[in-house]
Scaffold this active site. Sequence first.
Site, PDB file in Angstrom:
ATOM      1  CG  HIS A 123      35.164  40.160  80.133  1.00  0.00           C
ATOM      2  ND1 HIS A 123      35.820  41.587  79.410  1.00  0.00           N
ATOM      3  CD2 HIS A 123      35.621  39.497  79.518  1.00  0.00           C
ATOM      4  CE1 HIS A 123      36.733  41.351  78.786  1.00  0.00           C
ATOM      5  NE2 HIS A 123      36.672  40.081  78.466  1.00  0.00           N
ATOM      6  CG  HIS A 171      36.205  40.672  74.007  1.00  0.00           C
ATOM      7  ND1 HIS A 171      36.445  39.240  73.589  1.00  0.00           N
ATOM      8  CD2 HIS A 171      36.626  40.897  74.946  1.00  0.00           C
ATOM      9  CE1 HIS A 171      37.045  38.610  74.487  1.00  0.00           C
ATOM     10  NE2 HIS A 171      37.170  39.366  75.479  1.00  0.00           N
ATOM     11  CG  ASP A 216      23.917  62.093  82.815  1.00  0.00           C
ATOM     12  OD1 ASP A 216      24.188  63.195  83.427  1.00  0.00           O
ATOM     13  OD2 ASP A 216      22.977  62.228  82.049  1.00  0.00           O
ATOM     14  CG  HIS A 236      40.720  41.901  77.465  1.00  0.00           C
ATOM     15  ND1 HIS A 236      41.330  41.196  78.329  1.00  0.00           N
ATOM     16  CD2 HIS A 236      40.065  41.361  76.926  1.00  0.00           C
ATOM     17  CE1 HIS A 236      40.428  40.268  78.636  1.00  0.00           C
ATOM     18  NE2 HIS A 236      39.648  40.367  77.466  1.00  0.00           N
ATOM     19  CE1 TYR A 290      16.918  60.679  84.023  1.00  0.00           C
ATOM     20  CE2 TYR A 290      17.707  58.439  84.801  1.00  0.00           C
ATOM     21  CZ  TYR A 290      16.915  59.250  83.880  1.00  0.00           C
ATOM     22  OH  TYR A 290      16.637  58.697  82.822  1.00  0.00           O
TER      23      TYR A 290
HETATM   24 ZN   LIG Z   1      37.929  39.015  77.140  1.00  0.00          ZN
END
Ligand SMILES: [Zn+2]
Length: 225
Positions: free
Chosen positions: A103, A105, A128, A168, A222
């Site tokens: 995660h 930002h 791809d 977010h 690949y």
């Molecule tokens: Zn966050």
Amino acid sequence: MTVLTDVDATFRRLREEVCRLHAELTRYELVVWTAGNVSARVPDRDLLVIKPSGVAYDQLTPDNMVVCDLFGTVVDGDHAPSSDTDAQAYVYRHMPHVGGVVHTHSTYATAWAARGEPIPCVLTMMADEFGGDVPVGPFALIGDDSIGRGIVQTLSQSRSPAVLMRNHGVFSIGRTARAAVKAAVMCEDVARTVHIARQLGQPLPIAEQHIDSLYDRYQNVYGQR
Ligand SMILES: [Zn+2]
């Protein structure tokens, strides 16, 4: 002499790997302060390894990584786990093929998320890696299952390993934590390029059949065999 069991060795390896992968988030400038994290599933066990909450990236060590069950309850570690643990645990519970979740930002990708706009597939590298647009997931508040649900619902309907959660940021998945980090890095890269392309005109779409053949080749042929 200490003899590590296989289980101990697996935890040691994952603690080291998850810790080390956070350096990629800072290296590629995907995160500021402590806002971003990597987790890995512990193979064959209903457990995950994740960043401790609120600890600076240069203070991370294999030992301060946190081991949780797939409901976000700490089973080993001296720190509280990342505040994104519940969302990531939800992903592991509902997507058994996922071995890593990231995660961030990161700026350009999150700018697309702020507009609730998918990143259109206008680059061969997007075909791809993402097999199409990078999709947008629903607005969701932290504190219950809604972020995890939104990630799983959106990614289940897409070939993309990354989702822009509306207002977010980015959640990415992979077969391994390293693959999830790669998806987060690529997501930011294409978000920036397509943003810049937009400044001077309308980026050209890639035909669906070309996206399919690019995706198929990259995913199956690949790289080093
Ligand atoms: Zn966050």
